[in-house]
Design an enzyme around this catalytic site. Structure first.
Site, mmCIF file in Angstrom:
data_model
loop_
_atom_site.group_PDB
_atom_site.id
_atom_site.type_symbol
_atom_site.label_atom_id
_atom_site.label_comp_id
_atom_site.label_asym_id
_atom_site.label_seq_id
_atom_site.Cartn_x
_atom_site.Cartn_y
_atom_site.Cartn_z
ATOM 1 N N GLY A 12 0.789 -1.242 0.000
ATOM 2 C CA GLY A 12 0.000 0.000 0.000
ATOM 3 C C GLY A 12 0.812 1.278 0.000
ATOM 4 O O GLY A 12 0.371 2.299 0.539
ATOM 5 N N SER A 13 1.965 1.277 -0.674
ATOM 6 C CA SER A 13 2.756 2.520 -0.677
ATOM 7 C C SER A 13 2.074 3.606 -1.517
ATOM 8 O O SER A 13 2.139 4.788 -1.165
ATOM 9 C CB SER A 13 4.191 2.268 -1.146
ATOM 10 O OG SER A 13 4.233 1.993 -2.523
ATOM 11 N N ASN A 14 1.424 3.241 -2.609
ATOM 12 C CA ASN A 14 0.673 4.244 -3.388
ATOM 13 C C ASN A 14 -0.491 4.800 -2.564
ATOM 14 O O ASN A 14 -0.740 6.005 -2.551
ATOM 15 C CB ASN A 14 0.154 3.634 -4.693
ATOM 16 C CG ASN A 14 1.225 3.623 -5.775
ATOM 17 O OD1 ASN A 14 1.580 4.665 -6.306
ATOM 18 N ND2 ASN A 14 1.762 2.452 -6.083
ATOM 19 N N LYS A 66 -15.613 -17.697 -6.753
ATOM 20 C CA LYS A 66 -15.352 -16.297 -7.124
ATOM 21 C C LYS A 66 -16.657 -15.498 -7.237
ATOM 22 O O LYS A 66 -16.684 -14.302 -6.940
ATOM 23 C CB LYS A 66 -14.567 -16.268 -8.450
ATOM 24 C CG LYS A 66 -14.087 -14.886 -8.833
ATOM 25 C CD LYS A 66 -13.161 -14.888 -10.014
ATOM 26 C CE LYS A 66 -12.652 -13.520 -10.403
ATOM 27 N NZ LYS A 66 -13.563 -12.426 -10.485
ATOM 28 N N MET A 91 -4.756 -7.045 -6.484
ATOM 29 C CA MET A 91 -4.233 -8.091 -7.362
ATOM 30 C C MET A 91 -5.302 -8.971 -8.008
ATOM 31 O O MET A 91 -4.971 -9.966 -8.627
ATOM 32 C CB MET A 91 -3.234 -8.966 -6.590
ATOM 33 C CG MET A 91 -2.008 -8.206 -6.100
ATOM 34 S SD MET A 91 -1.149 -7.310 -7.420
ATOM 35 C CE MET A 91 -0.386 -8.674 -8.283
ATOM 36 N N ARG A 92 -6.581 -8.622 -7.837
ATOM 37 C CA ARG A 92 -7.623 -9.459 -8.457
ATOM 38 C C ARG A 92 -8.290 -8.745 -9.625
ATOM 39 O O ARG A 92 -8.363 -7.524 -9.638
ATOM 40 C CB ARG A 92 -8.707 -9.803 -7.441
ATOM 41 C CG ARG A 92 -8.178 -10.683 -6.407
ATOM 42 C CD ARG A 92 -9.172 -11.278 -5.491
ATOM 43 N NE ARG A 92 -8.388 -11.971 -4.512
ATOM 44 C CZ ARG A 92 -7.792 -13.142 -4.723
ATOM 45 N NH1 ARG A 92 -7.985 -13.786 -5.857
ATOM 46 N NH2 ARG A 92 -7.034 -13.680 -3.798
ATOM 47 N N ASN A 108 -6.672 2.727 -11.806
ATOM 48 C CA ASN A 108 -5.608 1.767 -11.471
ATOM 49 C C ASN A 108 -4.268 2.382 -11.854
ATOM 50 O O ASN A 108 -4.204 3.244 -12.747
ATOM 51 C CB ASN A 108 -5.825 0.471 -12.263
ATOM 52 C CG ASN A 108 -4.807 -0.588 -11.893
ATOM 53 O OD1 ASN A 108 -4.490 -0.792 -10.724
ATOM 54 N ND2 ASN A 108 -4.257 -1.268 -12.895
ATOM 55 N N HIS A 110 -0.401 1.171 -13.137
ATOM 56 C CA HIS A 110 0.307 0.003 -13.666
ATOM 57 C C HIS A 110 1.766 0.384 -13.930
ATOM 58 O O HIS A 110 2.036 1.455 -14.495
ATOM 59 C CB HIS A 110 -0.371 -0.467 -14.960
ATOM 60 C CG HIS A 110 0.270 -1.677 -15.539
ATOM 61 N ND1 HIS A 110 0.053 -2.943 -15.028
ATOM 62 C CD2 HIS A 110 1.164 -1.823 -16.553
ATOM 63 C CE1 HIS A 110 0.790 -3.810 -15.718
ATOM 64 N NE2 HIS A 110 1.466 -3.156 -16.647
HETATM 65 C C1 GRF Z 1 2.647 -0.923 -7.880
HETATM 66 O O1 GRF Z 1 3.846 -1.162 -8.575
HETATM 67 C C2 GRF Z 1 1.513 -0.730 -8.851
HETATM 68 O O2 GRF Z 1 1.917 -0.149 -10.052
HETATM 69 C C3 GRF Z 1 1.030 -2.133 -9.094
HETATM 70 O O3 GRF Z 1 1.170 -2.786 -7.845
HETATM 71 C C4 GRF Z 1 2.190 -2.136 -7.087
HETATM 72 C C5 GRF Z 1 1.560 -1.767 -5.790
HETATM 73 O O4 GRF Z 1 2.485 -1.235 -4.871
HETATM 74 N N1 GRF Z 1 -0.319 -2.113 -9.578
HETATM 75 P P1 GRF Z 1 1.969 -0.588 -3.525
HETATM 76 O O5 GRF Z 1 1.101 -1.633 -2.819
HETATM 77 O O6 GRF Z 1 1.192 0.641 -3.874
HETATM 78 O O7 GRF Z 1 3.199 -0.294 -2.727
#
Ligand code: GRF
Length: 207
Positions: A12-14, A66, A91-92, A108, A110
């Site tokens: 969850g760094s973003n 699912k 991740m889903r 999202n 990427h």
């Molecule tokens: C990031 O590299 C993002 O681009 C991808 O998953 C990673 C998530 O990183 N979708 P974080 O959990 O936000 O640290």
């Protein structure tokens, strides 16, 4: 106020960078009304707790199929009445019903310059292709995998003999700036969707 809901599966760094941007008023008119994770004890959950954001863990492993998982996820998110849903390392693959319920309202990030290198381990894909640049893309989610309308992109040069970890770190630094910029634009209502004659949906950023 824009009601944001985050979906996450990992560190969850973003998500944390967006929380900070809201806290320091870089994004002045948005609030997270919930974080949903698909597993226990994620870094994202810890960040949400530190910022007093309500967390719901909908653990995929507690479901036998699912369809039931997707139904619960959709109902839970609907109850939060989000203006914008932010996938932050989720991740889903979201169900069609979920995507249809929130058209052009699910973002999202990427770690590549889409449409190059969609799917998993995009940084590794870029290295194995011999690309000289890569980067990151914020886009809306549609029914394909990483195919939705592109909102913002940032390019990163790939140094010689770069490892997957090094490239991931270089890109992540840019991700942290790019995601909050896209959310800010959304909350300023500066993101417009247009449909091209070829039926492709694209994003126009208003001044
Ligand atoms: C990031 O590299 C993002 O681009 C991808 O998953 C990673 C998530 O990183 N979708 P974080 O959990 O936000 O640290």
């Amino acid at each position: 106020m824009f009601r944001l809901v985050a979906l996450a599966s990992g560190r969850g760094s973003n998500f944390l960078e967006i929380l900070k941007a809201i806290e320091n008023k870089e994004i002045p008119n948005a609030n997270f009304v919930g974080l949903i994770t698909d597993r226990e004890n994620t870094g994202a959950e810890q960040h949400a707790k530190n910022y007093n954001i309500p967390v719901k863990v909908i653990s995929y492993s507690n479901f036998s199929n699912k369809i039931d998982f997707d139904k619960t996820l959709l109902e839970t998110v609907k109850e939060l009445e989000p203006d914008l849903i932010i996938c932050a390392g989720y991740m889903r693959i979201l169900s069609k019903e979920f995507i249809d319920a929130f058209p052009d309202r699910i973002m999202n990030i990427h770690p590549s310059l889409l449409p190059a290198f969609p799917g998993l381990r995009a940084q590794k894909q870029a290295l194995e292709y011999g690309a000289k640049v890569s980067g990151c893309t914020v886009h809306f989610i549609d029914e394909g995998v990483d195919t939705g309308p592109i909102i913002l992109q940032k390019c990163v040069e790939i140094p010689e003999n770069c490892t997957e970890k090094e490239l991931s770190d270089l890109i992540l630094k840019e991700e942290h700036k790019l995601y909050k910029k896209a959310i800010k634009l959304y909350c300023e209502r500066k993101i417009e969707i247009q449909i091209l004659p070829n039926h492709r949906k694209i994003v126009k950023i208003k001044n």
